[in-house]
Design an enzyme around this catalytic site. Structure first.
Site, PDB file in Angstrom:
ATOM      1  N   HIS A   1     -10.753   2.934  -1.519  1.00 22.34           N
ATOM      2  CA  HIS A   1     -10.946   2.484  -0.143  1.00 22.34           C
ATOM      3  C   HIS A   1     -11.784   1.216  -0.194  1.00 22.34           C
ATOM      4  CE1 HIS A   1     -10.662   4.138   4.176  1.00 22.34           C
ATOM      5  NE2 HIS A   1      -9.462   3.963   3.679  1.00 22.34           N
TER       6      HIS A   1
ATOM      7  N   HIS B   1       0.822  -1.209   0.000  1.00 25.24           N
ATOM      8  CA  HIS B   1       0.000   0.000   0.000  1.00 25.24           C
ATOM      9  C   HIS B   1       0.857   1.261   0.000  1.00 25.24           C
ATOM     10  CE1 HIS B   1      -3.522   2.411   0.821  1.00 25.24           C
ATOM     11  NE2 HIS B   1      -2.888   2.978   1.824  1.00 25.24           N
TER      12      HIS B   1
END
Ligand SMILES: Nc1ncnc2c1ncn2[C@@H]1O[C@H](COP(=O)(O)OP(=O)(O)O)[C@@H](O)[C@H]1O
Ligand SMILES: [Mg+2]
Lengths: 759, 240, 84, 84
Positions: free
Chosen positions: A110, A61
């Site tokens: 998200h 990430h």
């Protein structure tokens, strides 16, 4: 301090003294060689806090370790432009609109949090992207959301969709940003893996551009905003299990965060005030990796060193240890670098907005990021080793071996409606299909008008915002993706999304100038997924090079898969355009009675990957529609021209559902009907439902037909007259074929989403 | 529908100062200021925590989510410094308009009767609201014809007007229902979109007139009439 | 009529923006001695007289409908009969 | 630390659409014996150890802030000390 906290912290001293202590690096997601590299960098074992920081910063990430080698293409192929004031690598790209104004925009995913806790997951996604925009020095002025769910009738969609929409709406509405567009897509490939991509856009005077550098030795490091709690430290809680007492139930720590848009609103107002007063040297938002990321990135970008006293960080929960504080993902926080002479003023101004602001450290020239906790040093690392020098992988890539089989399984061979009655019914069935039906169920939960500068929002092709009331200068943004096309061919599928967003922007009369992208894919450890990824990135990079507009930033989301099943490769592309005067914007609709309806572009028999193939046959195969970027550029230039000379009353991009759907939507947006006569010799079904790219339905005011035709011919853009707008019919009249009344169209098109949710 | 406000009234520079309060979490304060400006008056921003009315001639409490509105919309804003002053001034005739969150603040402050609760369908809803102006005898509606139809955007999750039957009857008979929905978007009792106090200087409504002031950005320009009304009121003196 | 009450509260480690907002407002009304405010939901369920197995049924309702186990805990109590 | 709980419920005559929605959903999860559902707020206030006069202070908070007397009633209870 609670009594629970009586453990000796794992300081640098302790780490040096206990070099052989076993550490749970694997549980934290670090590979053995990565762990060894950390030991090399430090010349000792990491402390718990350091281990937490490396595991976060070196995660997929944060480090982009699987994607980096491919994303470099963007920088390499980006066209040169004076407009780009900040590009890839910053919190968000910044482009100049004119001599005074710059705009910054970015899209981010998200996905996983929104599956676990749809409302808060989506809400904090919106909150996060807004802070990226704020960190550039801009006032966030709008949001958009691109959403993908499983089947519209699946029970889990009834759980996820309302929550996600509630979350996007709740956060955006409360923080006071208009939602100006997005996508809502259903496909079983996203069952168990919804995609929630949020975009925000901000505006600033060019001179207000901020940097994330912690520069200026002796400058103060200030933490602004919410208290730090145990939010989202799931991964790092591994470290805690060893040091917590029996009752410290580490397992129950949530990786879910709750957003507080009210605090975000205060952050925005307060930061803008500080920027304008010239009080901020550097700024960074606290996003996914909390303080860890903000400290290491600002230190690495600045003079190279920073000293932080971690016990000064205001906490929301008792018993938090240093690594918890460093890893916490509590929302609504910003890190500021401030001249010490201004620190007092900064704190005061923040307090006026009711915000917590705390000096937690200073900038140094030591070349080290040093974090003390109650006098003990728990972190002492070169910041670049966290922020910039993480692992980079060249993952194996393999073209899926079913490619040839998929390519020959063409939708063009599927059985088609026969006769006019079936054709008519297909128009209605398609209008009622989940991916084409009315999106009002979603969009009416969003404020679209706050700020008073929204010129177009849903259901128009792109959101259009006025930036300056005096000059009328404005921007247009569209966010588009097509997972099915990309599944069939990731290179051209990605370009299709780019072309569609580009065309949507052009259709409102704006000129496209910049791109942001969110790349949603399965596991990078799967060579087939990596192949898709590489092809998609190359497609976007090549496409932007061709179109002459740079990629300014974006986001990669991997591991979107359930078990071995990855989602469709889904590059979502945001294109930003400028429009000199928003009064010239072109809406979706039908203009006035008696205007001419015409189609720009060429229709070929391209049904593979189409909405019709999916809705009518649940079929996905063949080769997706061809993309012709040269044609898209001509088309865009033509549309901008027609808009500025007021030779066009309304326009609508053709995409999913083809001409049929474009007509239905244009009719639903107006009070008129459409009298349509298809060109001679065409197959009506193909003409209505093919998804050939590069097409736009336009409505030409009476008396302008000749001029418009001339402008088209001059640019080599094919134009086909299709009919007239009409006040005597109110629906769709397809001469020689069928009639559909407005009521029948509305009955099919409206209410479908709610029905799928059991309403 | 547009044209409810005569052209000559719109741009008259009256020199009037119209205060717009900013609470933490106010969102439509800029828009309210723009509406004031477009109507030819001077917007004056008022800060929630300052006990200063800056010699304004009228006050608008704008929409938004004051203090986050987490408990009950408007519940906390009521205790701000500036609300104390506004409440006192309202009692001696200062024209006060509350829009959306501002309406909620006025109800919570007991300057207007009733309360605003969660929409009956339980969702936030944003759509243009068609309403009838039920009375032109208030400081904020006198530029409208009585019975005029107007369209303002309505966008809220907690806008369902409720009050006990006696209060509702009293409001009806005293002509204090100011705006009534023609297409009730939230389940409000008796389709009430806006009400006023006894004197008619304090008006609250859920839909947003400040978002209906430009054809480019709003569903109509009907909202200009609200500020035009208060300017006329200030010029000509109280109607009641 | 038998009444069962379900209290649903955010888990202690989850941020409660509502509670924070109220806490921040208390000084405005002159209250200073409060250190924390948490706000949850109180759900009153009235069962028919002949309903049985109230606790078990309530647990199902709370689990499936009233509380979101990812961020909330709940507590069930059988309240005294409502006199009103 | 002393905890006081304030329960705030809509007055019985005020429609509670949230409660109605839950009531309507119960048959879908197989629960049938419930005749009414009302949803209100539960507010937990933690006072500092040295705070005095908790009931009186709480009454002020509830009266002024937590409940709107036009639509809501409240009830105060001093809860057992939190063991956690
Ligand atoms: N989740 C969403 N949020 C905001 N706007 C949306 C959303 N989904 C769809 N829209 C809007 O609804 C309209 C129709 O969407 P779509 O059919 O995908 O448009 P197009 O195909 O022209 O890109 C567009 O204006 C789009 O911006
Ligand atoms: Mg689209």
């Amino acid at each position: 301090m609670t009594s629970r906290f009586n453990v000796v912290v794992d300081s640098v001293g302790v780490a040096s003294a206990t070099p052989d202590e076993k550490q749970p690096y694997a549980e934290l997601g670090l590979k053995e060689d990565e762990y060894e590299r950390i030991r090399d960098v430090l010349g000792r074992r990491p402390t718990q806090s350091e281990l937490a920081m490396y595991s976060i910063m070196w995660s997929e990430h944060c480090s982009y370790k699987s994607s980096k080698v491919h994303l470099r293409q963007f920088a390499r192929k980006n066209p040169k432009t004076d407009r780009l004031l900040a590009g890839i690598g910053e919190n968000a790209g910044v482009v100049a609109v004119d001599d005074e104004i710059a705009v910054t925009f970015k899209v981010e995913s998200h996905n996983h949090p929104s599956y676990v806790e749809p409302k808060q997951g989506a809400a904090t996604g919106v909150g996060g992207i807004i802070r990226d925009i704020l960190a550039m020095g801009a006032r966030p002025v709008a949001v958009m959301d691109s959403l993908r769910f499983g089947d519209a009738d699946h029970p889990d969609t009834a759980r996820v969709l309302p929550g996600v929409v509630d979350g996007v709406g709740h956060y955006g509405n409360c923080v006071g940003l208009p939602n100006i567009g997005g996508e809502t897509v259903f496909d079983p490939s996203y069952q168990g893996n919804p995609l929630v991509n949020a975009l925000s856009v901000g505006i600033m005077p060019r001179r207000r551009l901020q940097s994330m550098q912690a520069s200026g030795v002796g400058n103060a490091v200030i933490l602004l905003g919410a208290k730090t709690g145990r939010d989202g430290i799931g991964g790092v809680s591994v470290l805690a299990s060893a040091t917590f007492d029996e009752d410290g139930d580490a397992d129950s720590r949530p990786s879910v965060q709750v957003g507080d848009p009210f605090t975000e609103k205060l952050l925005i107002e307060s930061c803008l005030e500080l920027f304008d007063a010239g009080l901020v040297v550097g700024i960074q938002d606290l996003g996914g990796a909390g303080l860890t990321c903000a400290l290491s990135e600002t230190a690495a970008a600045g003079d190279g060193g920073m000293h932080v006293d971690l016990e000064r960080v205001p906490l929301r929960a008792a018993g938090m240890e240093p690594h918890d504080i460093l890893a916490s993902e509590s929302q609504e926080r910003m890190l500021l670098i401030v001249d010490p002479a201004h620190a007092e003023t900064v704190l005061k101004r923040a307090h006026r907005w009711g915000l917590l602001a705390t000096e937690i450290g200073t900038v140094t020239d030591s070349g080290r990021l040093v974090v003390d906790y109650h006098g003990q040093t728990v972190v002492d690392v070169p910041p670049a080793s966290l922020a910039d020098e993480g692992p980079v992988y060249e993952r194996p890539i393999a073209e899926p071996n079913d490619r040839a089989l998929v390519a020959v399984d063409r939708a063009e061979t599927l059985s088609r409606p026969s006769g006019d009655d079936e054709l008519r019914q297909t128009v209605l069935d398609m209008a009622a299909s989940p991916n084409l039906c009315d999106r009002t169920w979603v969009t009416e939960q969003y404020d679209s008008s706050v700020f008073g500068n929204t010129v177009l929002a849903a259901p128009h092709d792109a959101g259009v915002l006025r930036l300056d009331e005096r000059t009328g200068v404005g921007i247009a943004i569209s966010l588009d993706g097509n997972g099915r096309y990309a599944r069939l061919d990731p290179y051209s599928g990605a370009q299709s999304a780019l072309a569609e967003a580009y065309r949507n922007v052009a259709t409102t009369g704006a000129t496209p100038i910049a791109v942001t992208d969110c790349l949603n894919f399965g596991s990078p450890e799967d060579p087939h997924v990596m192949w898709q990824f590489e092809r998609a990135v190359t497609g976007i990079a090549d496409g932007c090079e061709r179109l002459g507009i740079p990629v300014t930033g974006g986001n990669v989301s991997f591991y979107n898969q359930t078990g071995r099943e990855a989602v469709h490769p889904t590059p979502v592309i945001g294109v930003l355009g400028v429009i000199d005067d928003v009064r010239g914007r072109i809406p979706v609709g039908l203009g006035e009675a008696g205007d001419t309806i015409a189609l720009l572009g060429t229709t070929a028999e391209e049904l593979s990957g189409s909405e019709w193939a999916w809705a009518a046959h649940r079929h996905l195969g063949g080769v997706p529609p061809k993309v012709d970027l040269d044609h898209e550029m001509k088309l865009a230039e033509l549309l901008a021209r027609l808009a500025s000379t007021e030779q066009i009353a309304a326009a609508h991009d053709l995409s999913e559902g083809g001409l049929s759907q474009a007509l239905v939507e244009a009719i639903m947006r107006s009070e008129l009907g459409a009298q349509v006569l298809l060109p001679e010799g065409v197959d009506p079904f193909t003409y209505l439902f093919s998804e050939s790219t590069g097409r736009v339905l336009i409505v030409i005011p009476r008396g302008q037909e000749v001029a418009v035709r001339g402008a088209c011919e001059q640019r080599g853009v094919p134009i086909t007259p299709l009919g007239v707008t009409d006040s005597s019919t109110d629906g769709l009249h397809l001469r020689d074929h069928f009639d559909i009344t407005r009521d029948d169209l509305a009955a099919a098109w409206k209410g479908r989403i709610g029905a799928g949710l059991g309403e | 529908m547009s044209g409810v406000v005569p052209e000559e009234r719109r741009d008259r520079g009256t020199g009037a100062r119209v205060g717009v309060v900013t609470f933490p979490g106010s969102l439509d304060d800029r828009d309210a200021a723009r509406a004031v400006r477009l109507s030819g008056a001077e917007p004056v921003s008022l800060w929630h925590d300052e006990a200063a009315l800056r010699s304004v001639d009228a006050v608008i409490l704008p929409g938004g989510f004051s203090y986050g509105d987490y408990l009950r919309c408007g519940a906390i804003a009521r205790f701000s410094e500036v609300m104390g002053l506004i409440a006192d001034a309202a009692k001696s005739g200062l024209p006060v308009l509350g829009v959306c969150n501002g309406f909620q603040v006025l109800c919570e402050s007991h300057l207007l009767p009733g309360a605003l609760v969660r929409n009956a369908h339980l969702r936030y809803r944003n759509r243009p609201a068609r309403m009838r102006v039920e009375t032109a005898k208030t400081a904020w509606t006198r530029a409208y014809g009585e019975g005029a139809e107007v369209v303002f955007p309505a966008k809220h999750g907690e806008g369902r007007y409720v009050a006990d039957e006696a209060t509702l009857d009293e409001l009806e008979s005293a002509g204090r229902v100011v705006f009534r929905y023609l297409d009730n978007p939230n389940g409000a009792m008796r389709d009430i979109a806006g009400v006023c106090n006894e004197a008619g200087n304090v008006v609250g409504l859920m839909p947003h007139p400040e978002h209906a002031v430009e054809a480019l950005t709003g569903p109509s320009t009907d909202g200009l009439g609200v500020v035009a009304s208060v300017l006329a009121h200030l010029n000509e003196g109280a109607v009641r | 009529m038998a009444r069962v009450v379900v209290d649903v509260m955010l888990k202690p480690e989850i941020l409660d923006p509502q509670g924070e907002a109220v806490l921040g407002a208390l000084p405005r009304i002159g209250v200073n001695g409060v250190s924390s405010v948490r706000i949850g939901r109180r759900v009153e369920l009235d069962f028919d007289d002949d309903a049985t197995d109230l606790e078990r049924q309530t647990r199902i309702i709370a689990d499936k409908l009233l509380a979101n186990p990812v961020i909330e805990d709940f507590h069930i109590s059988v309240a005294a009969e409502d006199a009103a």
